[in-house]
Design a protein around this motif. Structure first.
Motif, PDB file in Angstrom:
ATOM      1  N   VAL A   1       0.699  -1.218  -0.072  1.00 21.58           N
ATOM      2  CA  VAL A   1      -0.025   0.085  -0.162  1.00 21.58           C
ATOM      3  C   VAL A   1       0.915   1.307  -0.180  1.00 21.58           C
TER       4      VAL A   1
ATOM      5  N   THR B   1       1.336   4.050  -3.123  1.00 26.49           N
ATOM      6  CA  THR B   1       0.873   5.240  -2.857  1.00 26.49           C
ATOM      7  C   THR B   1       2.123   6.247  -3.223  1.00 26.49           C
TER       8      THR B   1
ATOM      9  N   LYS C   1       2.134   6.584  -6.942  1.00 24.04           N
ATOM     10  CA  LYS C   1       0.970   7.183  -7.407  1.00 24.04           C
ATOM     11  C   LYS C   1       0.220   6.242  -8.144  1.00 24.04           C
ATOM     12  N   ARG C   2       0.358   4.933  -7.897  1.00 26.28           N
ATOM     13  CA  ARG C   2      -0.473   3.963  -8.432  1.00 26.28           C
ATOM     14  C   ARG C   2      -1.864   3.658  -7.597  1.00 26.28           C
ATOM     15  N   HIS C   3      -2.539   4.625  -7.264  1.00 25.23           N
ATOM     16  CA  HIS C   3      -3.624   4.471  -6.383  1.00 25.23           C
ATOM     17  C   HIS C   3      -4.486   3.244  -6.658  1.00 25.23           C
ATOM     18  N   ASP C   4      -4.734   2.871  -7.805  1.00 26.66           N
ATOM     19  CA  ASP C   4      -5.477   1.520  -8.160  1.00 26.66           C
ATOM     20  C   ASP C   4      -4.918   0.454  -7.206  1.00 26.66           C
TER      21      ASP C   4
ATOM     22  N   ALA D   1      -2.606   0.644  -4.736  1.00 29.51           N
ATOM     23  CA  ALA D   1      -2.894   0.507  -3.335  1.00 29.51           C
ATOM     24  C   ALA D   1      -4.121   0.258  -2.705  1.00 29.51           C
ATOM     25  N   HIS D   2      -5.286   0.984  -3.585  1.00 32.17           N
ATOM     26  CA  HIS D   2      -6.615   0.155  -3.115  1.00 32.17           C
ATOM     27  C   HIS D   2      -6.932  -1.151  -3.175  1.00 32.17           C
TER      28      HIS D   2
ATOM     29  N   ASN E   1      -4.960  -2.536  -0.134  1.00 35.08           N
ATOM     30  CA  ASN E   1      -6.022  -2.146   0.933  1.00 35.08           C
ATOM     31  C   ASN E   1      -7.124  -3.221   1.299  1.00 35.08           C
TER      32      ASN E   1
END
Length: 644
Positions: A587, A591, A594-597, A599-600, A603
């Motif tokens: 995660v 983060t 900047k690869r938030h998908d 990271a999600h 999570n």
């Protein structure tokens, strides 16, 4: 006094049923108490005690323990003739262990005195060679079981020399093997690896076995036993072995029929293979340890005494744990616990030893809470027998300290774990030389605990110590040095110490040093264990954490985390506790990238992991006492059916 002794002897002559009916326990106890107090007050000649039967004599000595008459008890037990009588009395062992240890804790050098007395008796030649060998085997075995390994080794080495100084008939070769079995147990437990290697080589030579745990042997325990029996025979004594005096049952486990036939040889071979396994286990050669333990398991028969069967099951279980064969390990370890409880009872140190193996298994399958409970019960049992100054107790303290460290890793409540680790170190330091390998593991555990306490302590808070991290570093370096002296660099234990230093240097913000240590640990573990081993995954995860949080090497960290997760899922499944740190790490990695998908995604996996862990809390391990005991043939079929 003689009248008291007369009535005590009359009680001993009565059958158990008559004693229960006609002699109240309190009257017998009053007699014993008055006798002990009389002996203490009068300082009289105690030779009259020698006329008592063994069972009553042991009762008198145990009453001395209960009444805290430890000086007179120590004087009695230091008489080698008396101690030999008690060693021969099968009903005395547990109480004798308690008396022996209490006298030593009182300040006596009883272990040294008995060992020296045996060596002096050997030098004077006042006894027959056979009687000296029998005494050496019994005394050496007792001192080993009591945890006084240095003195046990002195006795057993002299006993081995006596055996080898005799004409090398089958009889004396077998006695040499009995000595080798006890010596290997002592030398492995006391980390005397060069001496153990010599004993191992001698045993293999006598048995005619190859120095290869994977080598093909004849099918079946009796065929193997007969092959090894022939290797022991000289050319002109093919018929002589049938005329030899039978060995005592406790030596070769022959089941009472003389013990020296194929069944007895099979039991002796099983014990020797178990000791070979134990030697390779402590030297971290887990493949050889597993192979020898499986060979020992194949040698068990329905005639094998319970003590030997339990020893073999324990060795097999531990070997399966480190080979990550957890379903097999659970079956073997639980069977060992159940048989030990049935054979020895819950107050015996052999049952406690089986519990320690069970705790080790539970810790490795991530059942931490249950592991702590089992370790606590084992420690309590060992303390009741050995007091608070025994290597057996120190081992249990160390095991419990590490389990508590793992249990409280997320809570930060490490002070109970620290107390147990420090107690273990103090005991070991009082009993072994300062450079002994037994200190390495205990120091490693304390160092891990201190590191976490230091990290959880608010900056600037007075800890009344120069630096917990510096103390942790000193302990880790001392442990690494001891491991290098004993094993060299290419060893799993040495690799673990490198990895621990890597984590510590990360905490101390010495990031380049941390990377060097982690890379060393990974390289050694991969070479020895393979790329997919749990230990490799652990070190890979630690290096990923360093790259992720402190060196801004996020893409390298991503690859390492994914590799660590793959190993963990393969070995332990989705509920494994270590996955939390890898998921959290990913995660953070994504983060920062900047690869938030992604990271999600991790999570969500982390939340799923939390849900699974909550479910795990409701699941119970089988309660102690509820283990299912399989018939031996059925148990062996689960391991060897594919090889038929």
């Amino acid at each position: 006094m003689k009248r008291v002794l007369f009535y005590l002897a009359k009680m001993a002559d009565a059958s158990a049923t008559v004693r229960v009916k006609k002699i109240p326990d309190n009257l017998y106890e009053v007699c014993l108490t008055n006798l002990v107090n009389y002996l203490q007050r009068s300082k009289c000649e105690r030779n009259d005690l020698r006329s008592l039967p063994d069972s009553i004599l042991m009762d008198v000595y145990y009453k001395m323990l209960q009444e805290k008459r430890l000086c007179i008890l120590g004087a009695e037990l230091s008489e080698l003739d008396i101690f030999e009588r008690l060693l021969r009395f099968s009903g005395a062992q547990l109480r004798l262990l308690q008396c022996f240890q209490a006298v030593i804790e009182h300040g006596s050098k009883l272990s040294v005195e008995l060992a020296s007395g045996y060596l002096a008796r050997c030098d004077t030649n006042t006894k027959s060679r056979n009687s000296l060998i029998q005494l050496g085997l019994r005394l050496g075995g007792f001192l080993n079981e009591a945890g006084w390994y240095a003195d046990a080794q002195r006795v057993l080495l002299r006993c081995r020399d006596l055996c080898q100084a005799q004409p090398q008939t089958t009889h004396y070769k077998r006695l040499t093997l009995e000595c080798c079995h006890r010596l290997l147990n002592t030398q492995s437990a006391y980390c005397c690896f060069p001496a153990a290697a010599e004993t191992y080589t001698l045993a293999l030579k006598l048995l005619g076995l190859p120095d290869d745990a994977a080598a093909k042997l004849p099918d079946g325990p009796i065929a193997i036993a007969e092959t090894c029996s022939k290797a022991l025979q000289t050319d002109d004594e093919e018929q002589q072995s049938s005329r030899l005096d039978p060995c005592p049952e406790e030596w070769c486990g022959g089941g009472g029929g003389g013990g020296c036939g194929a069944w007895g040889m099979s039991a002796l071979l099983a014990r020797l293979c178990k000791e070979f396994s134990a030697l390779f286990f402590v030297r971290c050669d887990y493949s050889a340890a597993h192979a020898w333990s499986m060979r020992a398991l194949s040698l068990l028969t329905p005639h094998t005494p319970a003590k030997i069967t339990i020893e073999v099951l324990r060795a097999c279980g531990k070997a399966c744990v480190v080979k990550r064969r957890f379903s097999e390990a659970g079956l073997l370890v639980r069977q060992g616990v159940a048989l030990a409880r049935a054979a020895f009872g819950p107050a015996h140190p052999r049952y406690a030893a089986a519990l320690l193996d069970y705790g080790f298994y539970l810790l490795n399958i991530d059942s931490i809470t249950h592991s702590v409970a089992v370790y606590e019960e084992a420690l309590s049992t060992l303390r009741r027998v050995f007091g608070r100054s025994s290597l057996h107790v120190a081992t249990a303290q160390e095991d419990l300290a590490y389990a508590l460290y793992v249990l409280e890793y997320s809570s930060g409540r490490f002070y109970k774990a620290r107390d147990h680790a420090e107690r273990a170190i103090r005991i070991i330091e009082n009993l072994v030389p300062p450079d002994h390998l037994l200190l390495a593991s205990a120091k490693r555990v304390k160092a891990l605990i201190l590191e976490e306490i230091a990290l959880d302590t608010p900056a600037g808070q007075d800890m009344r110590e120069p630096s917990l991290l510096e103390e942790s570093e000193s302990l880790h370096k001392a442990a690494l040095e001891l491991s290098m002296m004993a094993f060299g660099e290419k060893n799993v234990q040495t690799a673990k110490h490198y990895g621990n230093l890597g984590r510590l240097y990360q905490s101390m913000q010495k990031f380049q040093d941390a990377e060097t240590m982690h890379l060393k640990a990974i390289a050694i573990k991969e070479e020895l264990l393979g790329a997919e081993d749990y230990e490799v995954g652990l070190s890979v995860g630690h290096l990923a954490s360093l790259y992720n949080y402190h060196m801004n090497m996020h893409r390298a960290a991503e690859k390492l985390y994914l590799r660590s997760i793959s190993i963990s899922l393969k070995l332990f499944g989705e509920r494994y506790s270590g996955l939390e740190y890898d998921y959290r790490g990913l995660v953070h990695v994504f983060t920062q990238l900047k690869r938030h998908d992604r990271a999600h995604h991790y999570n969500a996996l982390l939340q799923h992991w939390h849900d699974l862990r909550e479910q795990s809390k409701a699941e119970q391990q089988p309660a102690l006492g509820d283990e299912q005991v399989l018939p031996l043939e059925q148990l062996q079929a689960k391991f060897f059916a594919d090889n038929d």
